[in-house]
Design a protein around this motif. Structure first.
Motif, PDB file in Angstrom:
ATOM      1  N   ASN A  15       0.411   4.601  -5.804  1.00 53.04           N
ATOM      2  CA  ASN A  15       1.497   4.138  -5.348  1.00 53.04           C
ATOM      3  C   ASN A  15       1.683   2.479  -5.328  1.00 53.04           C
ATOM      4  OD1 ASN A  15       2.573   6.588  -4.990  1.00 53.04           O
ATOM      5  ND2 ASN A  15       1.796   6.606  -2.658  1.00 53.04           N
ATOM      6  N   VAL A  16       0.219   1.996  -5.372  1.00 50.38           N
ATOM      7  CA  VAL A  16       0.189   0.402  -4.959  1.00 50.38           C
ATOM      8  C   VAL A  16      -0.317  -0.019  -6.368  1.00 50.38           C
ATOM      9  CG1 VAL A  16      -0.983  -1.287  -3.585  1.00 50.38           C
ATOM     10  CG2 VAL A  16      -0.372   1.092  -2.793  1.00 50.38           C
ATOM     11  N   SER A  29      -1.595   4.260   1.645  1.00 51.31           N
ATOM     12  CA  SER A  29      -0.459   3.413   0.610  1.00 51.31           C
ATOM     13  C   SER A  29      -0.043   2.112   1.403  1.00 51.31           C
ATOM     14  CB  SER A  29       0.629   4.063   0.220  1.00 51.31           C
ATOM     15  OG  SER A  29       0.431   5.325  -0.497  1.00 51.31           O
ATOM     16  N   ASP A  30       0.208   2.206   2.677  1.00 45.58           N
ATOM     17  CA  ASP A  30       0.516   0.988   3.477  1.00 45.58           C
ATOM     18  C   ASP A  30      -0.651  -0.119   3.658  1.00 45.58           C
ATOM     19  OD1 ASP A  30       2.510  -0.367   5.382  1.00 45.58           O
ATOM     20  OD2 ASP A  30       0.850   0.031   6.528  1.00 45.58           O
ATOM     21  N   GLU A  51      -1.062  -1.742   0.160  1.00 48.72           N
ATOM     22  CA  GLU A  51      -0.142  -2.865  -0.042  1.00 48.72           C
ATOM     23  C   GLU A  51      -0.608  -4.184   0.741  1.00 48.72           C
ATOM     24  OE1 GLU A  51       3.559  -1.336   1.389  1.00 48.72           O
ATOM     25  OE2 GLU A  51       3.739   0.175  -0.776  1.00 48.72           O
TER      26      GLU A  51
END
Length: 398
Positions: free
Chosen positions: A84-85, A294-295, A298
């Motif tokens: 995702n990143v 994922s957070d 980022e």
């Protein structure tokens, strides 16, 4: 996401080999004579050292990545971060003991792979291994699942993250309370550390909200992965007439399968174990590391760090913060149980329902919380929990 085959030898063996040679400084990364293998290793790109400017993040697991439990939940979260990143690559090693072996693995990931962030995920990795390595490598960020960071005591490149998964355990306890005819629950646990005790107590409190006199029999196996003892404990509980069991061990697989064979209900932990007990699985308390990792990924790519204070040293959250979730309800769960569980979940998310409130006694009769007092989830006293509540049969001693 591409997965690259690595040598069959572990990175701990690689480090030992490198240390044993005077050519340490010129050996290319993982340039060994080991045979190729698909077990463990780097994912997310061709270069484990963060080729193309990518930031490399290391994940270390105490057991296999497909254990239907603790390690699988973290590995799924790591894969989500890589997928995702943009700008993130990951390197992983599984089945690393809570010994100096994890220090060797961390050193390897930093010095050989070029990792700038590490997630050594097992409880026993924290003290002394993470703390020692963090002091040696102040430019690397170390994130630990569960360890309690102390400001001014621990290195500022160490962070602690964990979820209030006892919220999900409380809801699972509500389901168990509705589905138990005997009024007797079982809990197979590894070690009496605060995180485990919170789960035992929350599960019991959830069940007691349905049936105040219900009891939970707890058996501690002594370690995170003890499949023989886990099977023995589950069979013993079934023999005693307990009709719903759950657990806090690294891999709930044995407990779930044994419960299914014995024809009793079970609730899961860490990940979704419904396929292991298609008839008796009621629900489960699952981690939701994909969103959290994922957070964080980022934030890493954006240049944020623990050292600069851009990322909190203590990161916590529960159902509302998507740190954890409930497994889908199994076919045996009644509509009444589902409705009660959904109500409890909504009340926890809204803050209306506080799990730990007085009067609350331990199973020795001592008052933990007087009437009118409560511990909300972010109260650090809960991270020091050293008791079993009234209604839990068992001892944390020996």
């Amino acid at each position: 996401m591409a997965y690259r085959k690595l040598p069959r030898c572990s990175r701990r063996q690689v480090v030992r080999g490198l240390i044993a040679t005077t050519a340490f400084g010129v050996v290319t990364k993982l340039g060994t004579a080991c045979s190729p293998s698909s077990e463990g290793g780097t994912s997310g790109g061709d270069s484990g050292a963060g080729g193309g400017g990518d930031l490399l993040v290391g994940f270390i697991y105490v057991g296999p990545k497909d254990d239907f439990g603790y390690n699988q939940a973290h590995a799924e979260g790591a894969a989500a971060m890589a997928a995702n990143v943009p700008g993130i690559q990951i390197v992983e090693e599984a089945s690393v003991p809570e010994t100096t072996a994890v220090a060797e693995t961390m050193r390897s990931m930093i010095e050989i792979d070029g990792a700038q962030v590490l997630f050594p995920t097992s409880f026993g990795y924290f003290d002394p291994y993470i703390l020692e390595m963090a002091a040696e490598f102040p430019q690397v960020q170390f994130f630990h699942a569960g360890g309690l960071y102390q400001d001014g005591v621990h290195p500022d490149n160490v962070g602690s993250y964990f979820g209030y998964i006892d919220e999900a355990q409380y809801v699972a306890g509500v389901v168990a309370g509705h589905m138990s005819n005997a009024g007797k629950l079982g809990f197979v646990a590894a070690k009496p550390i605060p995180q485990v005790l919170r789960n035992i107590n929350a599960f019991t409190l959830g069940a007691q909200s349905v049936k105040p006199d219900i009891t939970t029999q707890v058996i501690f196996t002594g370690d995170w992965a003890m499949p023989v003892k886990e099977a023995e404990a589950t069979n013993s509980m079934a023999d005693q007439g307990i009709d719903v069991v759950t657990c806090h061990v690294d891999s709930p697989k044995v407990v779930m399968e044994t419960a299914e064979k014995r024809g009793i209900y079970c609730t899961g932990y860490h990940a979704n174990q419904a396929p292991l007990a298609p008839q008796g699985y009621l629900t489960g308390a699952e981690w939701d590391w994909s969103s959290i990792y994922s957070d964080l990924g980022e934030q890493f790519v954006a240049g944020k760090t623990l050292m600069a204070g851009d990322i909190p040293h203590i990161l916590r959250g529960g159902l509302a913060g998507k740190f954890c979730k409930l497994s889908d309800y199994g076919p045996a769960v009644s509509d009444e149980a589902k409705a009660a569980a959904e109500t409890a979940k909504e009340q926890i998310i809204s803050g209306e329902l506080v799990i730990y409130k007085g009067e609350l006694k331990d199973n020795q009769g001592n008052v933990i919380l007087p009437s009118g007092e409560e511990y909300k989830q972010d109260n650090l006293e809960l991270e020091k929990m050293d008791y079993l509540i009234e209604g839990v049969q068992g001892s944390i001693e020996g």
